[in-house]
Scaffold this motif. Sequence first.
Motif, PDB file in Angstrom:
ATOM      1  N   VAL A   6      40.786  37.179  30.239  1.00  0.00           N
ATOM      2  CA  VAL A   6      39.926  38.300  29.858  1.00  0.00           C
ATOM      3  C   VAL A   6      40.149  38.579  28.372  1.00  0.00           C
ATOM      4  O   VAL A   6      41.257  38.909  27.956  1.00  0.00           O
ATOM      5  N   GLU A  36      34.447  38.603  29.028  1.00  0.00           N
ATOM      6  CA  GLU A  36      34.412  39.450  27.832  1.00  0.00           C
ATOM      7  C   GLU A  36      34.740  38.623  26.588  1.00  0.00           C
ATOM      8  O   GLU A  36      35.542  38.998  25.739  1.00  0.00           O
ATOM      9  N   ARG A  49      31.892  40.490  32.544  1.00  0.00           N
ATOM     10  CA  ARG A  49      32.894  41.517  32.770  1.00  0.00           C
ATOM     11  C   ARG A  49      34.149  40.931  33.400  1.00  0.00           C
ATOM     12  O   ARG A  49      34.094  39.909  34.096  1.00  0.00           O
ATOM     13  N   ALA A  50      35.259  41.598  33.165  1.00  0.00           N
ATOM     14  CA  ALA A  50      36.529  41.126  33.715  1.00  0.00           C
ATOM     15  C   ALA A  50      36.453  40.962  35.225  1.00  0.00           C
ATOM     16  O   ALA A  50      36.849  39.921  35.766  1.00  0.00           O
ATOM     17  N   VAL A  62      45.217  38.806  30.815  1.00  0.00           N
ATOM     18  CA  VAL A  62      44.457  39.788  30.036  1.00  0.00           C
ATOM     19  C   VAL A  62      44.903  39.649  28.589  1.00  0.00           C
ATOM     20  O   VAL A  62      46.032  39.983  28.241  1.00  0.00           O
ATOM     21  N   ASP A  64      42.944  40.656  25.772  1.00  0.00           N
ATOM     22  CA  ASP A  64      42.246  41.529  24.827  1.00  0.00           C
ATOM     23  C   ASP A  64      43.245  42.088  23.817  1.00  0.00           C
ATOM     24  O   ASP A  64      44.332  42.525  24.178  1.00  0.00           O
ATOM     25  N   GLN A  69      42.255  48.806  26.336  1.00  0.00           N
ATOM     26  CA  GLN A  69      41.374  48.214  27.341  1.00  0.00           C
ATOM     27  C   GLN A  69      42.122  47.624  28.534  1.00  0.00           C
ATOM     28  O   GLN A  69      41.509  47.281  29.545  1.00  0.00           O
ATOM     29  N   HIS A  70      43.428  47.505  28.439  1.00  0.00           N
ATOM     30  CA  HIS A  70      44.161  46.700  29.397  1.00  0.00           C
ATOM     31  C   HIS A  70      44.181  47.278  30.806  1.00  0.00           C
ATOM     32  O   HIS A  70      44.102  46.527  31.782  1.00  0.00           O
ATOM     33  N   GLN A  73      40.974  46.510  32.507  1.00  0.00           N
ATOM     34  CA  GLN A  73      40.805  45.090  32.774  1.00  0.00           C
ATOM     35  C   GLN A  73      41.757  44.569  33.847  1.00  0.00           C
ATOM     36  O   GLN A  73      41.382  43.702  34.639  1.00  0.00           O
TER      37      GLN A  73
END
Length: 260
Positions: A6, A36, A49-50, A62, A64, A69-70, A73
């Motif tokens: 992600v 993403e 989307r995740a 993840v 990002d 955001q984590h 996600q």
Amino acid sequence: MNVGIVGTESSHVDHVVRYFNAEHRAGDARVVAVAEATRDVGVSTVVDRADDLLGMVDAVIVADRDGRQHARQAIPFLRAGVPVFVDKPLAASVADAEAIVGAAQQSDTPVTSFSALRWHPRLRELTGQPTAVVTTGPVDPASSYAGVFFYGIHPVELALILAPGPVSDVHVRRVSGAIVATATVGRVAVCVQMVEKVVPFHVLLTTGTSVTAVELPLGPDYLHPGLDAFLDMVRTGKPPVSYEDLLRPVSFLAAVDTAL
């Protein structure tokens, strides 16, 4: 094993895809899809989307860059029983970090997160019972990726690896070109120096009988020991870092962020 990623902005994603898909360091495990995405990383399946990855993958990274955001996600995967590695930082707030760990505990699904420096081989040179630890690394408090959380996680986590136990109040000073955060952690005096320019990662460990200093240079495969640890977690169900130690660096950085 099918792995999903992600977020693709981080250069760490290139290391991950090379590890799994180009160099086959994880046997038959492959990165099969990304979500993403902001750029092409050589993985053919891209979803928006995740949570579109649910049902497609056995484990998720993840990646990002923005720790804010984590939680959004990671939590859907943990609730669905999919193990997750959250690239540093775990989160950019204590509430989000606790929510991620809580989701893992409630679903009995492992989650981990760490600075790649946690696995640096030179840390083995630091032995003995510490009385004081000083760590140094770069930081950008104005970073669009949650400020001090983005790079500050590295020197903070290094310090807390060497200083187990509860963290006292964190005292923060802003000096010319740097942020200096001090605390007592267990019985260890900790000083984290976050410098507002590119500097080497460095650790100074003081014991009752010695002072040892090491610089932590990053080689081309510096992420690979952490990916090995992630894969071992997926296969065994045992996180390589305790959940308490996932939360301590976030709490420390949150105190720094609040002080700033």
